[in-house]
Design an enzyme around this catalytic site. Structure first.
Site, mmCIF file in Angstrom:
data_model
loop_
_atom_site.group_PDB
_atom_site.id
_atom_site.type_symbol
_atom_site.label_atom_id
_atom_site.label_comp_id
_atom_site.label_asym_id
_atom_site.label_seq_id
_atom_site.Cartn_x
_atom_site.Cartn_y
_atom_site.Cartn_z
ATOM 1 N N ASP A 1 -6.067 -10.415 -15.475
ATOM 2 C CA ASP A 1 -7.248 -11.240 -15.286
ATOM 3 C C ASP A 1 -8.365 -10.704 -16.190
ATOM 4 O O ASP A 1 -8.603 -9.492 -16.212
ATOM 5 C CB ASP A 1 -7.702 -11.115 -13.825
ATOM 6 C CG ASP A 1 -7.983 -12.452 -13.185
ATOM 7 O OD1 ASP A 1 -8.824 -13.174 -13.733
ATOM 8 O OD2 ASP A 1 -7.377 -12.746 -12.154
ATOM 9 N N ASP B 1 -4.097 3.867 2.880
ATOM 10 C CA ASP B 1 -5.528 3.586 3.088
ATOM 11 C C ASP B 1 -5.758 2.123 3.475
ATOM 12 O O ASP B 1 -6.899 1.680 3.594
ATOM 13 C CB ASP B 1 -6.360 3.961 1.850
ATOM 14 C CG ASP B 1 -6.069 3.080 0.651
ATOM 15 O OD1 ASP B 1 -5.134 2.231 0.733
ATOM 16 O OD2 ASP B 1 -6.754 3.217 -0.380
ATOM 17 N N GLU C 1 -8.990 -20.613 -16.581
ATOM 18 C CA GLU C 1 -9.211 -21.054 -15.212
ATOM 19 C C GLU C 1 -10.221 -22.194 -15.249
ATOM 20 O O GLU C 1 -11.382 -21.987 -15.536
ATOM 21 C CB GLU C 1 -9.766 -19.921 -14.348
ATOM 22 C CG GLU C 1 -9.795 -20.339 -12.895
ATOM 23 C CD GLU C 1 -10.957 -19.792 -12.099
ATOM 24 O OE1 GLU C 1 -11.895 -19.225 -12.678
ATOM 25 O OE2 GLU C 1 -10.928 -19.952 -10.878
ATOM 26 N N HIS D 1 -5.243 -17.244 -4.943
ATOM 27 C CA HIS D 1 -6.111 -16.434 -4.084
ATOM 28 C C HIS D 1 -7.422 -17.139 -3.725
ATOM 29 O O HIS D 1 -8.207 -16.595 -2.951
ATOM 30 C CB HIS D 1 -6.397 -15.108 -4.786
ATOM 31 C CG HIS D 1 -7.193 -15.317 -6.038
ATOM 32 N ND1 HIS D 1 -6.678 -15.943 -7.156
ATOM 33 C CD2 HIS D 1 -8.471 -15.023 -6.341
ATOM 34 C CE1 HIS D 1 -7.613 -16.026 -8.077
ATOM 35 N NE2 HIS D 1 -8.710 -15.467 -7.622
ATOM 36 N N ASP E 1 0.850 -1.193 0.000
ATOM 37 C CA ASP E 1 0.000 0.000 0.000
ATOM 38 C C ASP E 1 0.887 1.244 0.000
ATOM 39 O O ASP E 1 1.740 1.393 0.879
ATOM 40 C CB ASP E 1 -0.879 -0.045 1.265
ATOM 41 C CG ASP E 1 -1.718 1.211 1.423
ATOM 42 O OD1 ASP E 1 -1.965 1.893 0.405
ATOM 43 O OD2 ASP E 1 -2.124 1.503 2.563
ATOM 44 N N ASP F 1 -10.908 -15.860 -16.375
ATOM 45 C CA ASP F 1 -11.623 -16.239 -15.157
ATOM 46 C C ASP F 1 -12.908 -17.019 -15.464
ATOM 47 O O ASP F 1 -13.734 -16.562 -16.265
ATOM 48 C CB ASP F 1 -11.995 -14.961 -14.385
ATOM 49 C CG ASP F 1 -12.697 -15.263 -13.076
ATOM 50 O OD1 ASP F 1 -12.015 -15.713 -12.149
ATOM 51 O OD2 ASP F 1 -13.923 -15.058 -12.999
ATOM 52 N N ASP G 1 -1.886 -1.126 -3.687
ATOM 53 C CA ASP G 1 -2.212 -0.363 -4.895
ATOM 54 C C ASP G 1 -1.089 -0.450 -5.917
ATOM 55 O O ASP G 1 -0.032 -1.048 -5.658
ATOM 56 C CB ASP G 1 -2.536 1.098 -4.534
ATOM 57 C CG ASP G 1 -1.498 1.694 -3.603
ATOM 58 O OD1 ASP G 1 -0.305 1.434 -3.827
ATOM 59 O OD2 ASP G 1 -1.872 2.405 -2.644
HETATM 60 C C1 NOJ Z 1 -12.613 -17.433 -9.944
HETATM 61 C C2 NOJ Z 1 -11.765 -16.461 -9.194
HETATM 62 O O1 NOJ Z 1 -10.473 -16.989 -9.074
HETATM 63 C C3 NOJ Z 1 -12.436 -16.235 -7.877
HETATM 64 O O2 NOJ Z 1 -11.629 -15.492 -6.997
HETATM 65 C C4 NOJ Z 1 -13.738 -15.550 -8.127
HETATM 66 O O3 NOJ Z 1 -14.423 -15.428 -6.910
HETATM 67 C C5 NOJ Z 1 -14.600 -16.328 -9.107
HETATM 68 N N1 NOJ Z 1 -13.866 -16.820 -10.246
HETATM 69 C C6 NOJ Z 1 -15.675 -15.457 -9.662
HETATM 70 O O4 NOJ Z 1 -15.126 -14.520 -10.533
#
Ligand code: NOJ
Length: 582
Positions: free
Chosen positions: A135, A62, A291, A358, A58, A237, A66
């Protein structure tokens, strides 16, 4: 400290100190080997570092990471030796799902900075020879996206068909299960037009209608916008879900237990990917990664078989989903999973290799052991696995320090919509909330989203303000500054193994052969390419374990190990990892 784990060093010193002796033949062999490899691609050879922007650094106090924060750490990224950064979404978003709900695909979230910051970040990465993968979240948008505002405003709005609607006079829609909805219901009634809209994820994430050609063109335009800026690739995604049978047939009871089968194989999915390739992807030298890609290696092959002109690679979930987060999973079964996927892609197609991201708990907490005596060795051992398998390694920020699950006690500490809505769901059903919270300590996504631990000052040096999510209290000992100073740290091991992979194309392209497959403690395999053969032995357990490969190690040269005093034979110390050249 306990037992033998105190002097945690690795033989890799041999690489840096005595490096000259083992390095030069390797380098010339490397060239020769590389010259005779068919199908070489930069994205197969790349090591991709996944950076969760909210939690990296950061710059303005905040409490939210970022772009300027990332810019201030570019030299750190360079020092890792990685080739590309995959940035989780940084677009404008109300952040119901931390950026996976995009309200404007053409602008940067105010929390993260400005388009100028983005341009500076891209330039800074490129100046350091690092590529940027963005992404692309287009199975759904945010409900605050202008397209959705228009779409929901009237049935005759030109944007109506950008989303999936079920008019209420038809009765209740055919049931569809939702990942994040409190009631697991993917249809949400919307009063202004007396209709339901579809959302496979949260209510704030309405699904885009890919059956609409106008929508598809809109997405391609947006992708060109980012590619023309110079980004080097896209992580697609939830893309396997985009195509839907809009007659919404009834699925058999229990279909949600096999959701990928029902949601991941829409009727025109591959037509759309091929169209995207023709219209956008093929015009740039970029990489794409899907993904998820169906539920079997055969499904996944359809996404990445080069002759089909779809995506560069995919990641499958059978590996990270194995054992359902059981801390004590069965290693031979895990080996079987990775071996099956590897053999299916042996002659064509390409996969990614990862143990964390994540959406997962921290790798060392999930797959090995994050208690103080073992965390260090266990992290290095898992890193060795990722870096010595065939496929492109995706390495999650903070794993290079050996960051661990935070294990929140209270629901108030969680920030993730998935956990919060599941908690509400259990509460509504008068379920066992204590048990739910206990299970989240193992599996919750927030375990892997805590701020990067830069140093031992307040908030781990991540922010001068209060971080958006708590910092893991172990930051006093697990942090970048202290690991920089220790040649034997997890961080420095990561750098060494990154270099090792780069020096040995056999680790990228070589044939993988599983050895000693039923061994309950050790994962052993060889990698072989053009006459060069490496052996990898990994002890996945907290006790000594013995491999039985039938290979005479006396004649082998040790390239890298995670202990100061590596084992000489096939009996490995707890979480020991060794790589030999045979
Ligand atoms: C996969 C992503 O990796 C995840 O973090 C997200 O919640 C879902 N797709 C919806 O976009």
């Amino acid at each position: 400290m306990q037992t033998k784990l105190l002097p945690l060093v690795y033989i890799a010193l041999a690489i840096s100190l005595a490096g000259a002796s083992c390095q030069s033949p390797v380098t010339s062999n490397m060239q020769a080997a590389a010259d005779s490899i068919p199908g070489r691609k930069w994205w197969k050879e790349a090591i991709i570092y996944q950076l969760y922007p909210r939690s990296f650094k950061d710059s303005d106090g905040d409490g939210i990471g970022d772009l300027k924060g990332i810019i201030s750490k570019l030299d750190y990224l360079k020092s890792l030796g990685i080739d590309a950064v995959w940035l989780n979404p940084i677009y404008a978003s109300p952040n119901f799902d931390n950026g996976y709900d995009i309200s404007d695909y053409y602008s940067i979230s105010k929390q993260f900075g400005t388009m100028e910051d983005f341009d500076a970040l891209l330039k800074g990465l490129h100046q350091r020879g690092i590529k940027l993968v963005m992404d692309v979240v287009v199975n759904h948008s945010s409900s605050e996206n202008e397209w959705f505002r228009q779409s929901r405003s009237s049935r005759s709005n030109p944007y109506r068909d950008y989303y999936h609607w079920w008019n209420a006079e038809r009765g209740k829609p055919t049931p569809r299960w939702s990942f994040f909805d409190v009631n697991s219901n993917a249809w949400k009634y919307d009063t202004p037009t007396n209709a339901y809209y579809l959302h496979y994820f949260a209510q704030q994430q309405p699904d885009l209608n890919w059956e609409n050609q106008k929508l598809r063109q809109e997405i391609y335009k947006m992708m060109r916008f980012w590619l023309d800026k110079g980004v080097d690739g896209f992580r697609m995604d939830a893309f396997q879900f985009v195509s839907k049978d809009t007659s919404f047939p009834v699925f058999p009871p229990g279909y949600e237990k096999d959701i990928i089968r029902y949601y991941g194989a829409g009727p025109h999915l591959h037509d759309y990917i091929q169209e995207m390739d023709r219209e956008v992807l093929s015009k740039y030298d970029i990489m794409t990664v899907a993904e998820g890609a169906g539920s079997s290696p055969a499904d996944a092959m359809k996404f990445v078989d080069p002759s089909r002109h779809e995506f560069s690679m995919a990641y499958h979930f059978e590996g990270v989903g194995y054992g359902n987060y059981a801390p004590d999973y069965d290693l031979p079964g895990l080996k079987q999973v990775y071996s099956r996927w590897d053999s299916s892609f042996e002659s064509k197609g390409w996969l990614s290799i990862f143990l964390g991201n994540h959406d997962q708990p921290r790798m060392v907490s999930h797959w090995a052991n994050d208690t103080p005596p073992f965390r260090d060795m266990a992290s290095k051992m898992l890193t060795t696995f990722i870096m010595t398998m065939r496929g492109t390694p995706y390495y999650y920020y903070g794993d290079e320090l050996g960051m661990t699950n935070i294990r929140f006690d209270n629901i108030e500490d969680y920030r993730d919509i998935e956990t919060i809505n599941k908690y509400r769901h259990v509460k509504q059903l008068h379920g066992d909330l204590k048990q739910f919270l206990a299970s989240r300590k193992i599996s919750a996504r927030d375990n892997g989203r805590t701020p990067f631990q830069w140093d031992s000052t307040a908030h781990a040096g991540f922010s001068t303000g209060t971080p958006w999510i708590k910092v893991n209290p172990n930051y006093k000992t697990v942090n970048e500054v202290s690991e920089e100073q220790d040649p034997t740290s997890v961080l420095n091991y990561f750098r060494q193994i990154v270099k090792l992979r780069k020096d040995h194309p056999v680790l990228v392209y070589g044939k993988y052969v599983l050895l000693d497959k039923d061994n309950p403690g050790i994962y052993a395999y060889t990698r072989e390419l053009n006459g060069k053969k490496l052996l990898v032995l990994l002890n996945f357990k907290s006790k000594a374990a013995t491999a039985n490969t039938g290979i005479d190690l006396k004649k082998a040269t040790l390239l890298l190990g995670n202990y100061v005093s590596p084992s000489k034979g096939e009996t490995l110390q707890p979480y020991e990892a060794v790589i030999y050249q045979l």
